[in-house]
Design a protein around this motif. Structure first.
Motif, PDB file in Angstrom:
ATOM      1  N   SER A 193       0.731  -0.546  -0.088  1.00 39.76           N
ATOM      2  CA  SER A 193       0.387   0.355  -0.035  1.00 39.76           C
ATOM      3  C   SER A 193       0.960   1.280  -0.153  1.00 39.76           C
ATOM      4  CB  SER A 193      -0.822  -0.214   1.095  1.00 39.76           C
ATOM      5  OG  SER A 193      -1.381  -1.414   1.798  1.00 39.76           O
ATOM      6  N   ARG A 212      -1.021  -6.216   2.147  1.00 43.78           N
ATOM      7  CA  ARG A 212      -1.517  -4.697   2.291  1.00 43.78           C
ATOM      8  C   ARG A 212      -1.375  -4.309   0.957  1.00 43.78           C
ATOM      9  NH1 ARG A 212      -4.404  -5.395   7.597  1.00 43.78           N
ATOM     10  NH2 ARG A 212      -5.222  -3.543   6.345  1.00 43.78           N
ATOM     11  N   GLU A 214      -4.253  -2.133  -0.207  1.00 43.07           N
ATOM     12  CA  GLU A 214      -5.454  -1.404  -0.179  1.00 43.07           C
ATOM     13  C   GLU A 214      -5.119   0.573  -0.959  1.00 43.07           C
ATOM     14  OE1 GLU A 214      -5.107  -3.246   3.715  1.00 43.07           O
ATOM     15  OE2 GLU A 214      -3.973  -3.068   2.924  1.00 43.07           O
ATOM     16  N   THR A 238      -9.036   0.137  -3.934  1.00 42.23           N
ATOM     17  CA  THR A 238      -8.211  -1.256  -4.431  1.00 42.23           C
ATOM     18  C   THR A 238      -7.886  -1.465  -5.880  1.00 42.23           C
ATOM     19  OG1 THR A 238      -6.992  -2.071  -2.711  1.00 42.23           O
ATOM     20  CG2 THR A 238      -6.608  -3.054  -4.548  1.00 42.23           C
TER      21      THR A 238
END
Length: 258
Positions: A193, A212, A214, A238
């Motif tokens: 992310s 992760r 995101e 996303t």
């Protein structure tokens, strides 16, 4: 007292004569004796190749040398042979490692912050908890590298190769990952992310348990499957490749950093 070089040379010479004697005792022909001499001489050259006492400079050979817990920040090691070198807890911040070969080197808790390492070879290194923050490593190779909990924040990693790398809990926040190859890598609990991805990234066979992702635009990513996405942690921002959908379990709870 003889110097190390003298002792080493004497030892190599004795090995050379021993090899010749063994060949002669075995009744080898003149040609075979010549081959034995050349092979023994070549072994001596290989022993002499690495100069662990040499100061840092471009193109040097520190292969298999021990350089742990020392200050090498800003050193110019452009094109150096650093294969198998021990750099544990060494400060290589701002060093120039462009085109250097660090295959199988150990860099546990090593600092490479702001280093230059374009097209460097980091394959099969051990670099647990090492700091690659803001490293310029465009086109570098990290194949089968051990990089658990490594910090890659702000790193320039376009077209880098992380195939089969161990990247558990590695942090790539604000890193440039366009063109990176994560095929068969272990990305469990890694943080992607906040990274910059403006093109394809390969995830074929990557393990993405609680990875992760995101806010990432993964529309151009290759090799992603619904199973990988279901294991990973994304959110409504996303962007997934065509044919994949957001799992019901998104967003994931905050990760436990311990």
């Amino acid at each position: 007292m003889r110097s190390w070089r003298g002792q080493n040379a004497g030892s190599s010479a004795r090995s050379c004569f021993a090899a010749i004697g063994e060949a002669a005792a075995a009744g080898l022909s003149g040609l075979a004796l010549v081959v034995a001499i050349l092979l023994a001489s070549g072994a001596h050259d290989r022993v002499q190749a690495a100069d662990c006492g040499d100061v840092a400079r471009p193109g040097l050979n520190w292969s298999e040398c021990s350089k742990t817990n020392i200050m090498l920040q800003g050193s110019d090691l452009h094109g150096a042979n650093l294969a198998g070198v021990h750099f544990d807890s060494t400060d290589l911040s701002n060093a120039n490692l462009t085109l250097a070969n660090l295959e199988k080197a150990t860099l546990v808790r090593t600092w490479l912050k702001n280093a230059r390492a374009e097209a460097a070879n980091f394959s099969r290194i051990e670099a647990y908890r090492s700091d690659f923050t803001n490293i310029l490593a465009t086109g570098a190779r990290f194949v089968s590298a051990e990089l658990q909990r490594a910090e890659f924040g702000g790193a320039q990693l376009a077209n880098a190769d992380f195939q089969k790398a161990e990247l558990g809990r590695a942090d790539f926040e604000k890193a440039v990952l366009t063109g990176v190859n994560f095929s068969l890598a272990n990305l469990s609990r890694a943080t992607l992310s906040g990274a910059t991805i403006k093109g394809p990234v390969a995830f074929d066979g990557a393990f993405m348990f609680l990875t992760r992702i995101e806010g990432l635009d993964l529309s151009a990513a290759t090799g992603l499957t619904q199973q990988q996405i279901s294991l990973a942690c994304g959110d409504k921002s996303t962007v997934l490749p065509a044919g994949l959908k957001m799992p019901e379990g998104w967003p994931c709870p905050p990760d436990d950093k311990d």
